[in-house]
Design a protein around this motif. Structure first.
Motif, PDB file in Angstrom:
ATOM      1  N   GLU B  56       9.077  15.766  -4.550  1.00 13.00           N
ATOM      2  CA  GLU B  56       8.185  16.634  -3.775  1.00 13.00           C
ATOM      3  C   GLU B  56       6.800  16.043  -3.631  1.00 13.00           C
ATOM      4  O   GLU B  56       6.102  16.311  -2.658  1.00 13.00           O
ATOM      5  N   GLU B  57       6.429  15.248  -4.600  1.00  9.55           N
ATOM      6  CA  GLU B  57       5.074  14.716  -4.591  1.00  9.55           C
ATOM      7  C   GLU B  57       5.038  13.526  -5.515  1.00  9.55           C
ATOM      8  O   GLU B  57       5.862  13.424  -6.429  1.00  9.55           O
ATOM      9  N   GLY B  58       4.065  12.621  -5.298  1.00 14.96           N
ATOM     10  CA  GLY B  58       3.854  11.545  -6.244  1.00 14.96           C
ATOM     11  C   GLY B  58       4.560  10.259  -5.869  1.00 14.96           C
ATOM     12  O   GLY B  58       5.217  10.169  -4.826  1.00 14.96           O
ATOM     13  N   SER B  59       4.407   9.255  -6.727  1.00 10.27           N
ATOM     14  CA  SER B  59       4.967   7.934  -6.427  1.00 10.27           C
ATOM     15  C   SER B  59       5.388   7.236  -7.708  1.00 10.27           C
ATOM     16  O   SER B  59       4.941   7.588  -8.802  1.00 10.27           O
ATOM     17  N   VAL B  60       6.272   6.251  -7.522  1.00 11.66           N
ATOM     18  CA  VAL B  60       6.659   5.391  -8.635  1.00 11.66           C
ATOM     19  C   VAL B  60       6.594   3.952  -8.139  1.00 11.66           C
ATOM     20  O   VAL B  60       7.236   3.610  -7.144  1.00 11.66           O
ATOM     21  N   THR B  61       5.826   3.148  -8.812  1.00 10.32           N
ATOM     22  CA  THR B  61       5.683   1.747  -8.421  1.00 10.32           C
ATOM     23  C   THR B  61       6.226   0.869  -9.535  1.00 10.32           C
ATOM     24  O   THR B  61       5.918   1.092 -10.704  1.00 10.32           O
ATOM     25  N   PHE B  62       7.060  -0.077  -9.149  1.00  9.53           N
ATOM     26  CA  PHE B  62       7.615  -1.019 -10.124  1.00  9.53           C
ATOM     27  C   PHE B  62       7.236  -2.420  -9.676  1.00  9.53           C
ATOM     28  O   PHE B  62       7.592  -2.841  -8.576  1.00  9.53           O
ATOM     29  N   GLU B  63       6.458  -3.097 -10.493  1.00 11.48           N
ATOM     30  CA  GLU B  63       5.949  -4.429 -10.150  1.00 11.48           C
ATOM     31  C   GLU B  63       5.378  -4.468  -8.740  1.00 11.48           C
ATOM     32  O   GLU B  63       5.683  -5.351  -7.940  1.00 11.48           O
ATOM     33  N   GLY B  64       4.590  -3.449  -8.435  1.00 15.36           N
ATOM     34  CA  GLY B  64       3.898  -3.421  -7.154  1.00 15.36           C
ATOM     35  C   GLY B  64       4.732  -2.931  -5.988  1.00 15.36           C
ATOM     36  O   GLY B  64       4.231  -2.759  -4.885  1.00 15.36           O
ATOM     37  N   GLN B  65       6.020  -2.673  -6.194  1.00 14.70           N
ATOM     38  CA  GLN B  65       6.863  -2.191  -5.098  1.00 14.70           C
ATOM     39  C   GLN B  65       7.179  -0.711  -5.281  1.00 14.70           C
ATOM     40  O   GLN B  65       7.227  -0.216  -6.403  1.00 14.70           O
ATOM     41  N   ASP B  66       7.432  -0.058  -4.143  1.00  5.86           N
ATOM     42  CA  ASP B  66       7.790   1.352  -4.177  1.00  5.86           C
ATOM     43  C   ASP B  66       9.222   1.492  -4.703  1.00  5.86           C
ATOM     44  O   ASP B  66      10.178   1.198  -4.004  1.00  5.86           O
TER      45      ASP B  66
END
Ligand SMILES: Nc1ncnc2c1ncn2[C@@H]1O[C@H](COP(=O)(O)OP(=O)(O)O)[C@@H](O)[C@H]1O
Ligand SMILES: [Mg+2]
Lengths: 426, 256
Positions: B56-66
């Motif tokens: 619903e909201e927010g983000s997850v970044t792994f080694e600079g990638q979405d």
């Protein structure tokens, strides 16, 4: 109904030609052919109104064009050899190609050869095991087949290697006819493969006679053209303590209908009727099995598995008759289906008629989808979605594939299955 | 390595995660603790890419990638690994076949040559023996008929084979006796390195005696209510999770 009478005209015309061609056949065979023709004209090609064909539309076969019409000579569709030793030195006239080394104690002959060398045996079994009185398609084959292969194993002969019959393109292979007679204590393995290109109707009949304590392992591998009709009947007759196994692989054809059955005439018999079908697009595959437990202490096993994608349809009907004398019968039947799409469907029906009281008969049918949890598990380890789907499809079929005792045959279809279903139709 | 920002997730309209923030630096071990139903497995599943969750909201970044934009298999190939709380049984596919497919998919993605059958077997033996399992296990169907402990060890075996950059272990300790727990912990510890990180999800402090974390987070009702070092785990052990809801949450709400 003149329309229908008109439609069988072609069959009638062709039959007169066929009789003329087989003028040197023994009288008993000509009589059987005439009777089969008579029955076919009475029965006609089964329509959807026929209870046993209600899901399987064979109306395209009614006018005989797909059987007798000239066929464009497409490229031969090759199936690999599952037999050791390459092409056999045993000629079968103009019949199918025979692969495999034929060992001592066994014979693979054309009908003409067998009529010379073993006339009594041929007369006793050819067209006496597979019933044409009530089966129109078997009647067509019996009336018209021009080449037959007769495989015999002498008493005690054990064939370690399979004999493979290759039915490819060409009119001569449209009506395959095979007779397998396994003498006492003998053991034979036969693979029949069917492949072709273009639109045609192949209508095959195989009869098996297993004498006391004989063993016959029969495989049919059907990868016909996707425009073809394939109908096949495999009927066995078993004497006491014999064992017959049948494995039906059905991957090809627009419409495939197989009738596979055995009659257990003596006590202590065992049979295994198994199969695997994998269809997609608009394919239809229909298996009808029939096991006739006539005598006590016999075991029968059936495992049919199906994988269906796109708009494909599957039909399974498994009949088990347990006659009043057949006490201590042990019959197990299972049909399991995996639907890979929303539009694929299966009609599956066990049909048990039990007239003895001390028996064990079990049956089960399932229709399921791919386990999405399992797919996610595989993907979470880096395996692509399509690959995961193929692996799970393969896994679904694994226990059926295990019943194919011929390693090269098993491996070939294992790999076909592992690579069959991509995410898109192709 | 991993940045989770203000992550809100719901399942079938029901809010499960309510604003998770988590920063995982290379080489660190983060423990995520919390009562049953607090959302630990949901977080793990969202990181691995399981279907059925609504972000619903927010983000997850792994080694600079979405990370959320990647298919599960791409995440795995990029180096994210989830040890499942409930490993799935897959009858008909052997662990050997499965792992060979997996490792070669990962290697291909990383531009490495695929392993031959022989190379694979050698590697598998190396990785499986320290876990107290026989190479025979490879011939069995994936997790089929495995005991609870065998399933968990098989997860660690798979992790050791795939050498991820970030491993999320979801209650890998549950159902293990003390010997098995030590074996699993040794397996994890032997993989610890300066560029590999772990998120260790557990209900109990016990595992953290063996896998000593750099950070401990307490998840409660879909939020990380408290973070600290390994001593926080000990405090939770002695005071229970009730303490979080009774004291920490009201204080936070009051802005203390
Ligand atoms: N597939 C699902 N459908 C509906 N609710 C779910 C589903 N999975 C989890 N939940 C709910 O989400 C909450 C968090 O579950 P979970 O993440 O498994 O917690 P934990 O791992 O901390 O025990 C629980 O209330 C649980 O009932
Ligand atoms: Mg959980």
């Amino acid at each position: 109904m003149p329309a229908i009478a008109d439609r069988t005209d072609v069959y009638l015309e062709r039959f007169n030609d066929a009789l003329a061609r087989s003028a040197d056949e023994p009288t008993w065979l000509q009589e059987r052919r005439k009777r089969a023709m008579e029955r076919f004209l009475q029965l006609g090609v089964p329509s959807l109104k026929h209870e046993e064909y209600k899901y399987t539309d064979l109306s395209a076969l009614a006018d005989g064009q797909l059987l007798f019409g000239t066929r464009a000579g497409g490229a031969e569709t090759a199936l690999p050899s599952y037999a050791a030793g390459g092409a056999s030195d045993r000629a079968t006239g103009a019949g199918p190609q025979v692969l495999g080394h034929v060992p001592q104690g066994a014979r693979v002959q054309s009908l003409a050869e067998a009529l010379l060398s073993e006339p009594d045996l041929v007369q006793r079994y050819l067209a006496t095991i597979a019933d044409y009185e009530d089966h129109a398609l078997c009647a067509v084959n019996t009336a018209f087949f021009s080449h037959a292969v007769v495989i015999t194993a002498e008493r005690g002969a054990v064939l370690d290697e399979p004999i493979q019959l290759v039915f490819g393109d060409g009119l001569r292979d449209s009506l395959p006819r095979v007779l397998i007679v396994a003498g006492r204590n003998s053991s034979v393995q036969v693979v029949e493969t069917y492949a072709g290109s273009g639109a045609y109707w192949r209508n095959a009949v195989t009869e098996i006679y297993a004498e006391e304590n004989a063993r016959v392992d029969h495989y049919r591998a059907q990868v016909e053209s996707l425009d073809a009709y394939h109908t096949g009947r495999l009927q066995a007759s078993q004497e006491r303590d014999s064992y017959v196994s049948s494995f039906s692989i059905s991957f090809g054809a627009a419409v495939a209908r197989n009738d596979i059955g055995t009659r257990l005439n003596g006590s202590g018999c065992e049979c295994s009727l198994d199969g695997l079908y994998a269809v997609r697009g608009d394919q239809l595959v229909d298996h009808h099995t029939g096991i006739d437990h006539a005598m006590p202490h016999c075991n029968s096993h059936q495992l049919y598995k199906g994988v269906l994608d796109d708009r494909a349809k599957g039909v399974f009907n498994g009949k088990i008759f347990v006659r009043p004398d057949a006490q201590k019968t042990d019959a197990v039947q299972s049909n399991k289906n995996l639907l890979l799409s929303d539009d694929s469907e299966v009609n599956t029906k066990p049909q048990l008629e039990i007239d003895a009281n001390d028996v064990r008969c079990t049956h089960g049918a399932t229709i399921g989808q791919l386990d999405s949890e399992a797919a996610f598990y595989l993907q979470s380890r880096g395996i692509g979605a399509d690959r995961a789907r193929n692996l799970l499809t393969y896994a679904f079929a694994a226990d059926a594939l295990e019943r194919i005792k011929l390693a090269p045959l098993k491996e070939h279809f294992e790999s076909l299955l592992l690579n069959r279903f991509a995410s898109q139709e192709s | 390595m991993l940045q989770v920002r203000n992550l809100h997730v719901s399942i079938e309209g029901q809010k499960i995660l309510r604003g998770i923030d988590l920063d995982v630096q290379p080489g660190t071990v983060h423990a995520v603790m919390g009562p049953n139903g607090s959302g630990k497995s949901t977080l793990a599943s969202v990181l691995a890419g399981r279907d059925g969750y609504e972000i619903e909201e927010g983000s997850v970044t792994f080694e600079g990638q979405d990370l959320l934009d990647m298919d599960p298999e791409i995440r795995a190939r990029e180096g994210v690994f989830l040890a499942f709380q409930y490993p799935v049984e897959v009858p008909g596919v052997t662990t050997m076949y499965f792992m060979r497919e997996a490792i070669n998919a990962v290697r291909k993605h990383r531009g490495q040559a695929e392993l031959s059958a022989g190379e694979f077997l050698k590697l598998a033996r190396e990785k499986i023996n320290p876990l107290g399992m026989e190479a025979d296990m490879l011939k069995r169907a994936i997790n089929e008929g495995f005991s609870g402990g065998e399933k968990k060890r098989s997860e660690i075996f798979q992790m050791a084979m795939l050498e991820p950059k970030l491993a999320v272990l979801d209650e890998t300790d549950s159902g293990l006796d003390i010997d098995a727990l030590k074996i699993v912990a040794d397996g994890v510890n032997s993989l610890r390195s300066a560029d590999r990180s772990f998120v260790v999800i557990t209900h109990y402090q016990r595992l953290l005696n063996y896998i000593v974390p750099d950070y401990v987070h307490v998840l409660s009702d879909g939020r990380i209510e408290l973070s600290g070092d390994k001593n926080l785990a000990l405090e939770l052990e002695s005071r229970g999770y009730g303490w979080i809801n009774d004291e920490v949450v009201p204080q936070a709400a009051a802005g203390v």
